[in-house]
Structure formats: C-alpha cells, structure tokens
Design a protein around this motif. Structure first.
Motif, short mmCIF file in Angstrom:
data_model
loop_
_atom_site.label_atom_id
_atom_site.label_comp_id
_atom_site.label_asym_id
_atom_site.label_seq_id
_atom_site.Cartn_x
_atom_site.Cartn_y
_atom_site.Cartn_z
N THR A 122 5.17 7.78 -13.97
CA THR A 122 5.26 7.13 -12.66
C THR A 122 5.70 8.13 -11.60
OG1 THR A 122 5.87 5.04 -13.72
CG2 THR A 122 6.32 5.24 -11.37
N THR A 123 5.05 8.07 -10.46
CA THR A 123 5.39 8.98 -9.36
C THR A 123 6.47 8.39 -8.47
OG1 THR A 123 3.58 8.06 -8.04
CG2 THR A 123 3.11 10.04 -9.35
N VAL A 161 7.81 7.47 -4.70
CA VAL A 161 7.46 7.22 -3.31
C VAL A 161 8.34 8.09 -2.42
CG1 VAL A 161 7.32 5.49 -1.47
CG2 VAL A 161 6.79 4.85 -3.84
N TYR A 165 1.58 11.11 -4.98
CA TYR A 165 3.01 11.17 -4.71
C TYR A 165 3.66 12.10 -5.73
CZ TYR A 165 2.98 7.16 -1.46
OH TYR A 165 2.77 6.32 -0.38
N LEU A 198 0.82 -1.21 0.00
CA LEU A 198 0.00 0.00 0.00
C LEU A 198 0.86 1.26 0.00
CD1 LEU A 198 -2.86 1.29 0.28
CD2 LEU A 198 -2.53 1.16 2.77
N ARG A 235 4.99 -0.53 -10.60
CA ARG A 235 3.56 -0.47 -10.27
C ARG A 235 2.93 -1.87 -10.31
NH1 ARG A 235 0.00 3.81 -11.08
NH2 ARG A 235 1.65 4.84 -12.30
N TRP A 237 1.22 6.06 -6.00
CA TRP A 237 -0.05 6.77 -6.05
C TRP A 237 0.09 8.10 -6.80
CZ3 TRP A 237 -3.98 3.82 -4.72
CH2 TRP A 237 -3.79 2.80 -3.79
N ASP A 238 -1.02 8.56 -7.37
CA ASP A 238 -1.00 9.80 -8.14
C ASP A 238 -0.66 11.02 -7.28
OD1 ASP A 238 -1.64 8.42 -10.42
OD2 ASP A 238 -3.80 8.80 -10.28
N TYR A 298 3.08 1.61 -3.41
CA TYR A 298 2.43 1.79 -4.71
C TYR A 298 2.59 3.25 -5.16
CZ TYR A 298 -1.10 1.53 -8.38
OH TYR A 298 -1.75 1.56 -9.59
#
Length: 425
Positions: A316-317, A319, A287, A279, A388, A284-285, A282
């Motif tokens: 890709t964002t 983390v 980030y 979780l 991802r 996420w948008d 991942y």
C-alpha cells in the motif's frame, strides 16, 4: 479510575456503536410521539432529561468497583436514547417554517449541530489540567474524566429550562383542516420513492463522514508513522478547520442566495466533492510507499506504523500529507453541507404541508444507523485489506446516490397542494 480506564480501552468501540444503536432506536419513538400529539416541547425536554441522567451515571462510574463496563454501557444507553430527540427538533424545523424559509431554518440548525460536535472535544480537553486525581468540592471529586459529564448535566437541564420557558410551538408549515375547507384544497399523497432517495442520500453522507472521521486516527498512524497522541492532535485540528468551513457554508446557505440554488444541484455538487475526496485519498501506485511496520514489541502509543498483522501495508502506498490535509479540511468541509442540509430540506418539501412525525423519525433513523454501518464495515475492511477498499466501498455508494438523483431528477421536487375542484375533474 484504573478500572474505568481499562473498561474504556476494552469496550470503547463497542460502546460507541451501542450509543448510536440506542439513538437510532429512539428516533422513531420521538417521531411517533410528535405525530400523535403534535408536540415538540415535551419530547425534547424528555430527551434532555434522559441524557442528563445518562451523564450523571457516567460521571459516577469511578465510584463502582465491579461491572464498570456494563454500567458504562447503561450510561451510554441512556445518553443515546436521550439525544435521539434530535428527530423532534428536525420535525419542528420542517413543519414550523414556510417553504421559503425552510432552507434557512434547516441550514442554521445543521450548523448548530456541527458546532456542538466540534466543540465537544475542545470542552473535554479544557479540563485535562485537572488530571486523574482532580479536586474535591463538597465531598465530590471532580477530575478530567467526570467533570465533563457533570457539566453536560447542567447544560441539559439548562436546555430544558429554556425550552420550557421560551419555546412556543407554531406549525405554519402544516395545512390545517380549517385551511383545507376554507381554501378548498387538499394535500395529495407524497412520492414515497423520492422520500426514500432523500433518506439514502442522508445516510451515505453520514456514513462517508463517519468513515472519514473515525478512520482518520488509524489511517494517519499507518501512513505517516504518527503515534496515538500526535494522530489525535493533528486530526483534531484538521477536523476543527473542516467544521469551520462547513459551518460557514451552512450560514451562507441560510443567509445568501446560495440557499436558493436547486437542492438537487446542491446535492450533486456535494456528492461530487465527496467523490473528489475518494479520488485524492485512494492509494494510487504513483504515490510513495510502501508503508512502514512497527518495530517488534512497540505499540502505537510510542510511534506510528503498521501492526505485523496488517500484511496489506507492504503493498500500500502513502497519500502525500499535503493532499491528506487538503482533502480532509477543504474538500470534506465543502462537501458535507451541500448534502447534509439540502437533503432534509427537500425531504420535508416532498412530504408536503402535513404532519411529518413518523417519516421524519425514519429519516433520523437512517442518519443514525449509517454511522453504525460505517464504523463496523470500515473497521473490518481496514483490518483485513487496508483503506483501499474502504475508498472503493464509499465510491460505489456515492455513485449510486448520484445515479438516483439523475434518474429520478424530475420526481425530487416539493409536493404541491391541489384544489379539490381541479382534482375531481
């Protein structure tokens, strides 16, 4: 030595997979050996001797002028075949302990393995000051590349001497024929489905752990623009801290009431922490992103970033780094022992107080084949579409494992011996 460096660069990933292949092939052999002879001492000694031979071969690679990569492959084959003797050690932990002490025996054994895996890189780094030229002792050149394999030869031989001199086999966890006749009991068939579930759980925890460890360097290279050396250094520190947490919980499982918690609940807890890791990791948008690409003509040895072929980096964002380290160190460190330890413990209890050589060999086979599957699949997915979908793949496997525990909850219990008179009624 230049030939050796080139061979390492070209074949490192392939050799790592082949070593695991050899280990998984030898696991059932050691299990079958124990099943037929009820001996752990000689399979273990044989494995260490084979591994020592592989390390001698590996240390001598620099003296060969051709076919170095294939000679290295043979060295890894011998080493992988030798260390497959962990199957025999796992068998003994399961059959030489009573049900009351089994969690303690297996948790301490698991902690020992984790310490070994953690200190391996530390030992290697300790000899880097020797450099590639090294020193010469008794006409033998010792350098940063071959001194560790030679050291491992002595460790393997020392282990053989310890096992031969002090190891006394006692299978208190197996009901003997005399006990069956005297106490009028018999050991019923074990629940094969429940045993397969334990094997699957052991596989996915090893698969997920392998992905986390193997992907750490390329992942941080593209996410945080670290060059190769920085990525290895910082991830090495994170792995060491995570391993320390894991070992601490292994000790707690063996020495405190934590080990008395229902093993099914422990595994659900561990799998939940693994899901929590997915979780957080991942992309996420919300980030920050996207990821940066390497300047043209620049390699990751100099600076970090995405290769131009990684088109997915543009979407890709990243983390956040504090989330990455918290997930790697704390969440991973807690998750691992709560599946890695109770799953083999419960597996041995499901089999019951009988010979377990063949089944434990299959169990170790599952644990060895999982890293091979993980490294091949995750690397292919990472190159094509980023991390991802590696996260998605792991999440699906973990959710399936949780579902299996919940659906078969009442069947994941220790086998009980029965009275012959009761069973005949």
């Amino acid at each position: 030595m230049a030939k050796l460096d080139q061979a390492c660069a070209e074949k490192h990933e392939f050799l790592e997979e082949r070593s695991k292949d050899d280990e998984l092939l030898s696991n059932p052999i050691y299990g079958y050996w124990n099943q037929k002879t009820m001996s752990v001492k000689w399979p273990v000694i044989t494995g260490f001797l084979i591994a020592a031979l592989g390390q001698i071969w590996y240390g001598m690679l620099a003296s060969f002028s051709s076919n170095v990569k294939w000679l290295m492959l043979f060295a890894r084959f011998l080493t992988g075949t030798g260390v497959g003797n962990i199957a025999a050690l796992r068998i003994y932990a399961a059959t030489a302990s009573t049900p009351q002490d089994r969690m303690r025996a297996i948790s301490f054994g698991t902690g020992g393995c984790i310490l070994g895996f953690s200190f391996g890189p530390v030992i290697s780094s300790a000899f880097t000051p020797l450099g590639k030229d090294g020193i010469t002792i008794f006409d033998t050149n010792l350098n940063m590349y071959n001194v560790v394999p030679y050291l491992m030869v002595f460790i393997c031989l020392f282990a053989c001497a310890i096992v031969y001199s002090f190891f006394e086999e006692s299978y208190v966890g197996i009901v003997t024929k005399e006990e069956k006749e005297k106490e009028d009991i018999f050991v019923p068939k074990f629940d094969f489905t429940a045993s397969l579930i334990c094997i699957y759980l052991f596989m996915i925890v090893n698969m997920t752990s392998t992905n986390i460890e193997v992907m750490s360097s390329p992942l941080t290279t593209v996410m945080y623009d670290w060059n190769d050396s920085d990525s290895i250094f910082y991830n090495g520190i994170a792995l060491a801290l995570s391993s320390a947490i894991t070992v601490a919980f292994n000790i707690a499982q063996g020495a405190t009431r934590i080990g008395n918690i229902d093993k099914r609940k422990q595994m659900l807890l561990g799998l939940s922490f693994f899901l929590l890791y997915q979780l957080f990791m991942y992309p996420w948008d919300f980030y920050p992103g996207p990821l940066h690409f390497l300047p043209q003509g620049v390699e990751t040895a100099d600076t970090g970033g995405c290769y131009p072929v990684y088109a997915w980096c543009a979407e890709t964002t990243r983390v956040p780094i504090f989330i990455y380290f918290f997930s790697f160190i704390a969440i991973f460190g807690v998750a691992f022992p709560f599946v890695e330890t109770p799953s083999p413990t419960l597996f041995s209890e499901i089999l019951g107080p009988r010979k377990q050589g063949n089944m434990q060999g299959l169990f170790s086979l599952g644990g060895s084949i999982a890293p091979v599957i993980a490294s091949v699949s995750s690397t292919a997915i990472f190159k094509r579409s980023g991390y991802r979908y590696v996260i998605v793949m792991q999440t699906i496997c973990l959710l399936f494992g949780i579902s299996l525990i919940l659906v078969f909850y009442k069947r994941l219990v220790p086998l009980k011996v029965e009275k012959k008179s009761t069973s005949s009624q």
